[in-house]
Design an enzyme around this catalytic site. Sequence first.
Site, PDB file in Angstrom:
ATOM      1  N   GLU A  86      75.950  90.402  29.640  1.00 35.97           N
ATOM      2  CA  GLU A  86      77.382  90.658  29.486  1.00 35.97           C
ATOM      3  C   GLU A  86      77.649  91.672  28.374  1.00 35.97           C
ATOM      4  O   GLU A  86      78.659  92.369  28.394  1.00 35.97           O
ATOM      5  CB  GLU A  86      78.111  89.331  29.197  1.00 35.97           C
ATOM      6  CG  GLU A  86      79.468  89.234  29.860  1.00 35.97           C
ATOM      7  CD  GLU A  86      80.110  87.852  29.763  1.00 35.97           C
ATOM      8  OE1 GLU A  86      79.547  86.946  29.119  1.00 35.97           O
ATOM      9  OE2 GLU A  86      81.185  87.679  30.343  1.00 35.97           O
ATOM     10  N   HIS A 146      53.773  80.919  40.593  1.00 34.88           N
ATOM     11  CA  HIS A 146      53.510  80.581  41.996  1.00 34.88           C
ATOM     12  C   HIS A 146      54.668  81.007  42.886  1.00 34.88           C
ATOM     13  O   HIS A 146      54.791  80.538  44.017  1.00 34.88           O
ATOM     14  CB  HIS A 146      53.227  79.085  42.113  1.00 34.88           C
ATOM     15  CG  HIS A 146      52.014  78.684  41.329  1.00 34.88           C
ATOM     16  ND1 HIS A 146      50.781  78.480  41.888  1.00 34.88           N
ATOM     17  CD2 HIS A 146      51.840  78.522  39.984  1.00 34.88           C
ATOM     18  CE1 HIS A 146      49.904  78.176  40.946  1.00 34.88           C
ATOM     19  NE2 HIS A 146      50.526  78.203  39.772  1.00 34.88           N
ATOM     20  N   LYS A 202      88.219  87.845  39.007  1.00 33.21           N
ATOM     21  CA  LYS A 202      89.347  86.954  38.698  1.00 33.21           C
ATOM     22  C   LYS A 202      90.614  87.463  39.364  1.00 33.21           C
ATOM     23  O   LYS A 202      91.380  86.695  39.952  1.00 33.21           O
ATOM     24  CB  LYS A 202      89.584  86.883  37.180  1.00 33.21           C
ATOM     25  CG  LYS A 202      88.511  86.152  36.427  1.00 33.21           C
ATOM     26  CD  LYS A 202      88.940  86.009  34.968  1.00 33.21           C
ATOM     27  CE  LYS A 202      87.784  85.569  34.111  1.00 33.21           C
ATOM     28  NZ  LYS A 202      88.029  85.721  32.693  1.00 33.21           N
TER      29      LYS A 202
HETATM   30  O1  PA5 Z   1      81.060  85.834  26.377  1.00 35.07           O
HETATM   31  C1  PA5 Z   1      82.191  85.705  26.821  1.00 35.07           C
HETATM   32  O2  PA5 Z   1      83.180  86.143  26.220  1.00 35.07           O
HETATM   33  C2  PA5 Z   1      82.437  84.995  28.126  1.00 35.07           C
HETATM   34  O3  PA5 Z   1      81.258  84.618  28.736  1.00 35.07           O
HETATM   35  C3  PA5 Z   1      83.293  83.759  27.907  1.00 35.07           C
HETATM   36  O4  PA5 Z   1      82.646  82.898  27.014  1.00 35.07           O
HETATM   37  C4  PA5 Z   1      83.579  83.015  29.216  1.00 35.07           C
HETATM   38  O5  PA5 Z   1      84.167  83.889  30.141  1.00 35.07           O
HETATM   39  C5  PA5 Z   1      84.471  81.821  28.971  1.00 35.07           C
HETATM   40  O6  PA5 Z   1      85.679  82.224  28.416  1.00 35.07           O
HETATM   41  P1  PA5 Z   1      86.653  81.208  27.723  1.00 35.07           P
HETATM   42  O7  PA5 Z   1      85.985  80.627  26.552  1.00 35.07           O
HETATM   43  O8  PA5 Z   1      87.848  82.028  27.357  1.00 35.07           O
HETATM   44  O9  PA5 Z   1      86.997  80.143  28.728  1.00 35.07           O
END
Ligand code: PA5
Length: 451
Positions: A287, A308, A422
């Site tokens: 990410e 494996h 989303k």
């Molecule tokens: O690293 C990040 O920002 C994301 O992976 C968030 O943690 C994830 O989308 C969850 O978001 P939130 O804590 O707002 O529910």
Amino acid sequence: MLKLDISKAAPAVSADIIDSYAARVAAAQQALEAGTCPGNDFLGWLHLPSGITPAFLADIKQTAAVMRKECDAVVVAGIGGSYLGARAVIEALANSFEWLSRDGSNPAILFAGNNIGEDYLSELTAYLRGRRFGVINISKSGTTTETALAFRLLKKQCEEQRGKDVARRVIVAITDAHRGAARTCADKEGYKSYVIPDNVGGRFSVLTPVGLLPIAVAGYDIEQLVRGAQDMEAQTAVGVPFAENPAAVYAAARHALYTGGKKIEILANYQPKLHFMAEWWKQLFGESEGKDGKGIYPASVDLTTDLHSMGQWIQQGERTIFETVISVETPEHELLFPSDEENLDGLNFLAGKRVDEVNKMAELGTQLAHVDGGVPNLRIAVSRLDAYHLGQLIYFFERACAIHCQLLGVNAFNQPGVEAYKKNMFALLGKPGYEAETEAIRRKTNPQPLQ
Ligand code: PA5
């Protein structure tokens, strides 16, 4: 102690090539320290470990003690950075069979809000029926659909089963100080709540209450976890010479491999307990790096299990991969292979050896085979799989990730690509405010009017 070995990653990673990164890495480190890098409003993780006070940890432990006393099961609701770090640490420290042999000393830690599987949620609610359970609701934005859906179900069930007063004691919220539905709900219901600092993004938040509370509820040593992270913060700090900074060298080695055509990094472990550590690592790097058409694709394997299955691909598939191994030097338990008079399985040559000795030879044999097969190898050795060393690993990877993103020229701390699904999902579900998107997506996917 964490040791990084990059000697098996030649020719892309030679001593000269790594040395040539010193100035660029120093600039990246300076930019982090001075807050001048892209995404500089999300640098709260940088000195987070050293800023954690004993009073803060005592408060977390106090809340955990209440939940441990009042609950036989605690559901941690969260997704992405609001989920993976806690699960990674808990699974690395837990007895692999604890869920089968509960002795009542620790509550079962369950996870929800990280998927929208109807079967998963049905089976979870069925399991919780009649049980003394509590919920930790974690969402920085406070509006994430997966988590909000699970929390709505869990809150209702908890209140119905345990009554509103007990529910108020065993539901804890970890969210933004002011914004989002999770905050509104926590304030209205009077839940104990913790704030996720504005300047700490989800995937860098495991050392905030996001990770610390579930880990403490599970019964593990958050002081040691934080101490490990603090020591790694010092070992990777801006003033540490490049060659002595493992996070800096790891970042440089990854970048040299990437620019040399190695587009996929496979994180390998030889301890099944590290499976979720790899999931957390994939999120951290995936990410953070994967944007602007750039980024190493982070993959993972559990070895020797996956030798494996994926082993064939790693050995002889497309040569665009490199491998990073997390190796635990000393296991927590000792188990010797017994001798057998009949030796029907022919394994007496192993009699008296530790299981781990065989595992280590499997690791070495695999490293030799993969390097011979054109897969450069980076190796991260940690002395033990305990809270202290997990704290070290967490901070090591965070710092390395932030440095590498600067070498790549991307903002480590945003995730604009996550919004695309989303928007479509909300449009498809007819969420108020998404009318134009609903109409546009309807025309794209189905010319028939929606019901
Ligand atoms: O690293 C990040 O920002 C994301 O992976 C968030 O943690 C994830 O989308 C969850 O978001 P939130 O804590 O707002 O529910």
